[in-house]
Design a protein around this motif. Structure first.
Motif, PDB file in Angstrom:
ATOM      1  N   HIS A  88       0.687  -1.429  -0.148  1.00  0.00           N
ATOM      2  CA  HIS A  88      -0.459   0.014   0.165  1.00  0.00           C
ATOM      3  C   HIS A  88       0.833   1.521   0.078  1.00  0.00           C
ATOM      4  O   HIS A  88       2.085   1.201   0.683  1.00  0.00           O
ATOM      5  CB  HIS A  88      -0.530   0.364   1.451  1.00  0.00           C
ATOM      6  CG  HIS A  88      -2.295   1.060   1.263  1.00  0.00           C
ATOM      7  ND1 HIS A  88      -1.414   2.165   1.816  1.00  0.00           N
ATOM      8  CD2 HIS A  88      -3.120   1.196   1.386  1.00  0.00           C
ATOM      9  CE1 HIS A  88      -2.870   3.115   2.140  1.00  0.00           C
ATOM     10  NE2 HIS A  88      -3.766   2.349   1.133  1.00  0.00           N
ATOM     11  N   THR A  89       0.550   2.032  -0.619  1.00  0.00           N
ATOM     12  CA  THR A  89       1.389   3.839  -1.378  1.00  0.00           C
ATOM     13  C   THR A  89       0.433   4.701  -0.220  1.00  0.00           C
ATOM     14  O   THR A  89      -0.409   5.036   0.097  1.00  0.00           O
ATOM     15  CB  THR A  89       1.063   3.973  -1.654  1.00  0.00           C
ATOM     16  OG1 THR A  89       2.015   3.472  -3.247  1.00  0.00           O
ATOM     17  CG2 THR A  89       1.489   5.928  -2.052  1.00  0.00           C
ATOM     18  N   THR A  90       1.393   5.052   0.597  1.00  0.00           N
ATOM     19  CA  THR A  90       0.504   5.941   2.709  1.00  0.00           C
ATOM     20  C   THR A  90       0.884   7.233   1.544  1.00  0.00           C
ATOM     21  O   THR A  90       1.107   7.762   0.737  1.00  0.00           O
ATOM     22  CB  THR A  90       1.461   6.001   3.615  1.00  0.00           C
ATOM     23  OG1 THR A  90       2.096   4.647   3.834  1.00  0.00           O
ATOM     24  CG2 THR A  90       1.246   7.248   4.069  1.00  0.00           C
ATOM     25  N   VAL A  91      -0.479   7.500   1.579  1.00  0.00           N
ATOM     26  CA  VAL A  91      -0.855   9.019   1.329  1.00  0.00           C
ATOM     27  C   VAL A  91      -0.767  10.373   2.178  1.00  0.00           C
ATOM     28  O   VAL A  91      -1.226   9.999   3.883  1.00  0.00           O
ATOM     29  CB  VAL A  91      -2.017   8.872   0.171  1.00  0.00           C
ATOM     30  CG1 VAL A  91      -2.196  10.622  -0.271  1.00  0.00           C
ATOM     31  CG2 VAL A  91      -1.989   8.298  -0.831  1.00  0.00           C
ATOM     32  N   ASP A  92       0.154  11.440   2.375  1.00  0.00           N
ATOM     33  CA  ASP A  92      -0.059  12.569   3.762  1.00  0.00           C
ATOM     34  C   ASP A  92       0.060  13.942   3.087  1.00  0.00           C
ATOM     35  O   ASP A  92       0.413  14.511   2.504  1.00  0.00           O
ATOM     36  CB  ASP A  92       1.938  12.323   4.065  1.00  0.00           C
ATOM     37  CG  ASP A  92       1.648  12.974   5.198  1.00  0.00           C
ATOM     38  OD1 ASP A  92       0.326  13.976   5.325  1.00  0.00           O
ATOM     39  OD2 ASP A  92       2.515  13.646   5.890  1.00  0.00           O
ATOM     40  N   TYR A  93      -1.577  13.614   2.832  1.00  0.00           N
ATOM     41  CA  TYR A  93      -1.825  15.397   2.240  1.00  0.00           C
ATOM     42  C   TYR A  93      -2.880  15.887   3.312  1.00  0.00           C
ATOM     43  O   TYR A  93      -3.141  15.638   4.100  1.00  0.00           O
ATOM     44  CB  TYR A  93      -3.254  14.942   0.964  1.00  0.00           C
ATOM     45  CG  TYR A  93      -2.189  14.950  -0.190  1.00  0.00           C
ATOM     46  CD1 TYR A  93      -1.055  13.701  -0.695  1.00  0.00           C
ATOM     47  CD2 TYR A  93      -3.270  14.628  -1.596  1.00  0.00           C
ATOM     48  CE1 TYR A  93      -0.102  13.811  -1.675  1.00  0.00           C
ATOM     49  CE2 TYR A  93      -2.958  14.175  -2.594  1.00  0.00           C
ATOM     50  CZ  TYR A  93      -0.892  14.066  -2.764  1.00  0.00           C
ATOM     51  OH  TYR A  93      -0.534  13.429  -3.856  1.00  0.00           O
ATOM     52  N   HIS A  94      -2.233  17.191   2.696  1.00  0.00           N
ATOM     53  CA  HIS A  94      -3.256  17.955   3.995  1.00  0.00           C
ATOM     54  C   HIS A  94      -3.612  19.034   3.013  1.00  0.00           C
ATOM     55  O   HIS A  94      -3.269  18.944   1.965  1.00  0.00           O
ATOM     56  CB  HIS A  94      -2.504  18.055   5.251  1.00  0.00           C
ATOM     57  CG  HIS A  94      -0.850  18.500   5.194  1.00  0.00           C
ATOM     58  ND1 HIS A  94       0.153  19.823   4.815  1.00  0.00           N
ATOM     59  CD2 HIS A  94       0.055  17.991   5.052  1.00  0.00           C
ATOM     60  CE1 HIS A  94       0.743  19.873   4.395  1.00  0.00           C
ATOM     61  NE2 HIS A  94       1.319  18.526   4.751  1.00  0.00           N
ATOM     62  N   SER A  95      -3.518  21.065   3.816  1.00  0.00           N
ATOM     63  CA  SER A  95      -3.862  21.646   3.368  1.00  0.00           C
ATOM     64  C   SER A  95      -2.286  22.625   2.649  1.00  0.00           C
ATOM     65  O   SER A  95      -1.415  22.467   3.337  1.00  0.00           O
ATOM     66  CB  SER A  95      -4.675  23.031   3.945  1.00  0.00           C
ATOM     67  OG  SER A  95      -5.621  22.336   4.414  1.00  0.00           O
ATOM     68  N   THR A  96      -2.837  23.482   1.661  1.00  0.00           N
ATOM     69  CA  THR A  96      -1.586  24.120   0.909  1.00  0.00           C
ATOM     70  C   THR A  96      -2.019  25.586   0.744  1.00  0.00           C
ATOM     71  O   THR A  96      -3.336  25.782   0.676  1.00  0.00           O
ATOM     72  CB  THR A  96      -0.971  23.594  -0.538  1.00  0.00           C
ATOM     73  OG1 THR A  96      -0.726  24.464  -1.294  1.00  0.00           O
ATOM     74  CG2 THR A  96      -2.382  23.415  -0.996  1.00  0.00           C
ATOM     75  N   PRO A  97      -1.194  26.501   0.819  1.00  0.00           N
ATOM     76  CA  PRO A  97      -1.461  27.358   1.090  1.00  0.00           C
ATOM     77  C   PRO A  97      -2.476  28.305  -0.095  1.00  0.00           C
ATOM     78  O   PRO A  97      -3.057  29.175   0.090  1.00  0.00           O
ATOM     79  CB  PRO A  97      -0.896  28.455   1.888  1.00  0.00           C
ATOM     80  CG  PRO A  97       0.833  27.765   1.422  1.00  0.00           C
ATOM     81  CD  PRO A  97      -0.322  26.599   1.485  1.00  0.00           C
ATOM     82  N   THR A  98      -1.851  28.093  -1.402  1.00  0.00           N
ATOM     83  CA  THR A  98      -1.923  28.689  -2.496  1.00  0.00           C
ATOM     84  C   THR A  98      -1.467  27.837  -3.901  1.00  0.00           C
ATOM     85  O   THR A  98      -0.407  26.644  -3.325  1.00  0.00           O
ATOM     86  CB  THR A  98      -0.876  29.903  -2.617  1.00  0.00           C
ATOM     87  OG1 THR A  98      -1.419  30.263  -3.876  1.00  0.00           O
ATOM     88  CG2 THR A  98       0.397  29.889  -2.578  1.00  0.00           C
ATOM     89  N   VAL A  99      -2.152  27.732  -4.744  1.00  0.00           N
ATOM     90  CA  VAL A  99      -1.396  26.844  -5.675  1.00  0.00           C
ATOM     91  C   VAL A  99      -1.622  28.294  -6.445  1.00  0.00           C
ATOM     92  O   VAL A  99      -2.198  29.223  -7.028  1.00  0.00           O
ATOM     93  CB  VAL A  99      -1.990  25.873  -6.215  1.00  0.00           C
ATOM     94  CG1 VAL A  99      -2.071  24.791  -5.488  1.00  0.00           C
ATOM     95  CG2 VAL A  99      -3.228  25.989  -7.038  1.00  0.00           C
ATOM     96  N   THR A 100       0.205  27.523  -8.017  1.00  0.00           N
ATOM     97  CA  THR A 100      -0.593  28.687  -9.360  1.00  0.00           C
ATOM     98  C   THR A 100      -0.772  27.864 -10.452  1.00  0.00           C
ATOM     99  O   THR A 100      -0.147  26.729 -10.211  1.00  0.00           O
ATOM    100  CB  THR A 100       1.121  29.164  -9.449  1.00  0.00           C
ATOM    101  OG1 THR A 100       1.384  30.080  -8.077  1.00  0.00           O
ATOM    102  CG2 THR A 100       1.242  29.983 -10.688  1.00  0.00           C
TER     103      THR A 100
END
Length: 270
Positions: A88-100
């Motif tokens: 299993h691939t572990t996914v560790d995502y949360h929030s990002t302040p911005t994207v371009t």
């Protein structure tokens, strides 16, 4: 490319899910070479139409792998792949302040700031998220069935290796987590716009995290191989209006599925 029957999600018990991990300078990201590629000359124009996938290998010597490679992506994922819970691939995502957001001429790409902290871990190796972008219709299929769109989350390791997480998107009425991105996509090639956050990347993933894994390639020139793919099986909803808006920019932006040539696709449970 012919329209495929929409992929219908099945419960985890039915072992239908797909996850794809993909390389950084690929799959419509606008970057044309792997970080280690020493070729000094500029890559030629390519597209999905007149100079489309069947012609890529004829455009430049650096694109030959698009025709000669035996670990090419995307692929048709078998719904009854061998179950390998330990992979299993572990996914560790949360929030990002911005994207371009950038219109690359091939897709809409969302670039994240360096050190954003979002990552996946593949076989014990961490890969940091650098960008995500879209394809229409989906590039991967499951038992021959595709979806409306596909999002590719592209990651890079400290050693420069690339891993891509693929998320299948199915048009569905109602709100969509992708609306804040797709509704402001730049219409002109090379144009950019900043989308303020916070943007919760976890909301862009399905609740079920069963995933298909296999070794593949970039899905755009130069089609470099050595890419770890993980494709999440349960589709995430995308608003029909968002898919239509993307379609006005890119009528289609997907490479057809490629032969497996004996490669093993494994299915890891969440």
């Amino acid at each position: 490319m012919p329209t495929k029957t929409p992929f219908r999600s099945r419960p985890i018990a039915a072992v239908l899910a797909a996850v794809a991990v993909l390389v950084i300078p690929a799959c419509g990201s606008g970057e044309r070479r792997m970080p280690s590629d020493p070729s000094p000359h500029a890559a030629p124009h390519w597209d999905y139409e007149a100079e489309g996938p069947d012609q890529w290998a004829d455009l430049d010597r650096d694109f030959l792998t698009c025709k000669s490679g035996h670990q090419q992506s995307p692929v048709d994922l078998p719904g009854h792949a061998r179950l390998e819970p330990h992979e299993h691939t572990t996914v560790d995502y949360h929030s990002t302040p911005t994207v371009t957001l950038r219109n690359t001429g091939h897709t809409v790409q969302a670039n994240l700031p360096a050190g954003n902290g979002n990552r996946i871990v593949v076989d014990g190796v961490p890969f940091e998220l650098t960008q995500f972008h879209f394809h229409l219709p989906s590039e991967h299929t499951v038992d021959g069935a595709g979806t409306t769109m596909e999002a590719h989350f592209v990651h890079k390791s400290a050693a420069g290796e690339v891993a891509v997480l693929g998320v299948l998107l199915q048009a569905s009425p109602g709100p969509s987590v992708f609306t804040p991105i797709l509704s402001v996509a730049p219409r002109a090639m090379d144009a950019e716009t900043v989308v303020p956050g916070p943007i919760d990347l976890r909301s862009m993933l399905p609740g079920a995290t069963d995933q298909f894994r296999y070794q593949g390639s970039l899905t755009t020139p130069p089609c470099s191989e050595g890419v770890s793919w993980t494709v999440l099986g349960s589709p995430v909803a995308v608003a029909p209006a968002d898919a239509d808006r993307y379609r006005t920019l890119f009528a289609h932006s997907n490479r057809p599925t490629q032969p497996l040539y004996g490669r093993v696709v494994t299915l890891a449970g969440g």
